[in-house]
Write a protein that holds these residues in place. Sequence first.
Motif, PDB file in Angstrom:
ATOM      1  N   UNK A  24       0.821  -1.225   0.000  1.00  0.00           N
ATOM      2  CA  UNK A  24       0.000   0.000   0.000  1.00  0.00           C
ATOM      3  C   UNK A  24       0.854   1.275   0.000  1.00  0.00           C
ATOM      4  N   UNK A  25       0.333   2.299  -0.652  1.00  0.00           N
ATOM      5  CA  UNK A  25       0.987   3.609  -0.611  1.00  0.00           C
ATOM      6  C   UNK A  25       0.872   4.209   0.789  1.00  0.00           C
ATOM      7  N   UNK A  26       1.909   4.914   1.200  1.00  0.00           N
ATOM      8  CA  UNK A  26       1.889   5.639   2.466  1.00  0.00           C
ATOM      9  C   UNK A  26       2.114   4.808   3.715  1.00  0.00           C
ATOM     10  N   UNK A  27       2.413   3.523   3.562  1.00  0.00           N
ATOM     11  CA  UNK A  27       2.650   2.630   4.711  1.00  0.00           C
ATOM     12  C   UNK A  27       4.095   2.144   4.689  1.00  0.00           C
ATOM     13  N   UNK A  28       4.663   1.930   5.884  1.00  0.00           N
ATOM     14  CA  UNK A  28       6.031   1.408   5.980  1.00  0.00           C
ATOM     15  C   UNK A  28       6.039  -0.023   5.447  1.00  0.00           C
ATOM     16  N   UNK A  29       6.976  -0.291   4.550  1.00  0.00           N
ATOM     17  CA  UNK A  29       7.122  -1.605   3.918  1.00  0.00           C
ATOM     18  C   UNK A  29       8.531  -2.117   4.175  1.00  0.00           C
ATOM     19  N   UNK A  30       8.689  -3.389   4.368  1.00  0.00           N
ATOM     20  CA  UNK A  30       9.988  -3.983   4.704  1.00  0.00           C
ATOM     21  C   UNK A  30      10.958  -4.062   3.534  1.00  0.00           C
ATOM     22  N   UNK A  31      10.573  -3.610   2.361  1.00  0.00           N
ATOM     23  CA  UNK A  31      11.444  -3.609   1.174  1.00  0.00           C
ATOM     24  C   UNK A  31      11.973  -5.004   0.871  1.00  0.00           C
ATOM     25  N   UNK A  32      11.068  -5.926   0.722  1.00  0.00           N
ATOM     26  CA  UNK A  32      11.416  -7.318   0.444  1.00  0.00           C
ATOM     27  C   UNK A  32      10.371  -8.224   1.066  1.00  0.00           C
ATOM     28  N   UNK A  33      10.820  -9.408   1.488  1.00  0.00           N
ATOM     29  CA  UNK A  33       9.932 -10.391   2.108  1.00  0.00           C
ATOM     30  C   UNK A  33      10.713 -11.155   3.170  1.00  0.00           C
ATOM     31  N   UNK A  34      10.005 -12.001   3.919  1.00  0.00           N
ATOM     32  CA  UNK A  34      10.629 -12.852   4.944  1.00  0.00           C
ATOM     33  C   UNK A  34      11.343 -12.004   5.997  1.00  0.00           C
ATOM     34  N   UNK A  35      12.633 -12.259   6.229  1.00  0.00           N
ATOM     35  CA  UNK A  35      13.378 -11.469   7.217  1.00  0.00           C
ATOM     36  C   UNK A  35      13.472 -10.019   6.745  1.00  0.00           C
ATOM     37  N   UNK A  95       6.908  -8.242   8.811  1.00  0.00           N
ATOM     38  CA  UNK A  95       6.504  -6.869   8.520  1.00  0.00           C
ATOM     39  C   UNK A  95       6.651  -5.912   9.699  1.00  0.00           C
ATOM     40  N   UNK A  96       7.112  -6.387  10.827  1.00  0.00           N
ATOM     41  CA  UNK A  96       7.164  -5.531  12.024  1.00  0.00           C
ATOM     42  C   UNK A  96       8.146  -4.372  11.844  1.00  0.00           C
ATOM     43  N   UNK A  97       7.613  -3.168  11.877  1.00  0.00           N
ATOM     44  CA  UNK A  97       8.440  -1.952  11.851  1.00  0.00           C
ATOM     45  C   UNK A  97       8.606  -1.512  13.297  1.00  0.00           C
ATOM     46  N   UNK A  98       9.857  -1.327  13.761  1.00  0.00           N
ATOM     47  CA  UNK A  98      10.068  -1.051  15.187  1.00  0.00           C
ATOM     48  C   UNK A  98       9.662   0.345  15.648  1.00  0.00           C
ATOM     49  N   UNK A  99       9.247   1.209  14.731  1.00  0.00           N
ATOM     50  CA  UNK A  99       8.775   2.535  15.122  1.00  0.00           C
ATOM     51  C   UNK A  99       9.788   3.629  14.852  1.00  0.00           C
ATOM     52  N   UNK A 100       9.294   4.863  14.688  1.00  0.00           N
ATOM     53  CA  UNK A 100      10.156   5.990  14.331  1.00  0.00           C
ATOM     54  C   UNK A 100      11.219   6.319  15.382  1.00  0.00           C
TER      55      UNK A 100
END
Length: 181
Positions: free
Chosen positions: A68-79, A125-130
Amino acid sequence: MRKNLSGCTGLLACLALLAASNACAQEKGSRPSPPAKAECKLTDGKTITVDYSSPRAKGRKIYGGLVPYGKVWRAGANEATTFVTDTDVNVGGKTVPAGSYTMFAIPAEDKWTLVISKKTGEWGTAYPGPENDLVRLDMKVSKLPSPVENFTIAFDEHAGNCTLRMDWETTRASVDIAKKL
């Protein structure tokens, strides 16, 4: 008798650990999004390495759909995607000291943001936060001449520096990287 039982238990534990690590190594190579690596060699022999997993488009709408646009993405998959540099670098005008980091992106139709996080070791997909961001910086966005099936991170080397690029579907997002003087 106890000594033999203890020795057998230890041997069985070692064999189980070896079998488990072998199974993980085999699993990683046969994933739908296989592991990939991009590397830039700077003029003084120092390197920047990005390790990621490369998902496939498989006919899906990627940006504005799966990603999705505007959401943090892990730039890949898996780890989570890792960014490792053995020297201080300037990424898109911002300083990134030598070290290991996690890389995320925030795609938009006309502008992307690259996030380099100090927190490492995430899976999925866990983003640790800003509060864990080292830097956030703008990436250039352009259209590719033809669709790219496999998500690809690569470096274009030029004059001792490099440009990191992410290509997938019909989109390229890129940012210049130079050795910090």
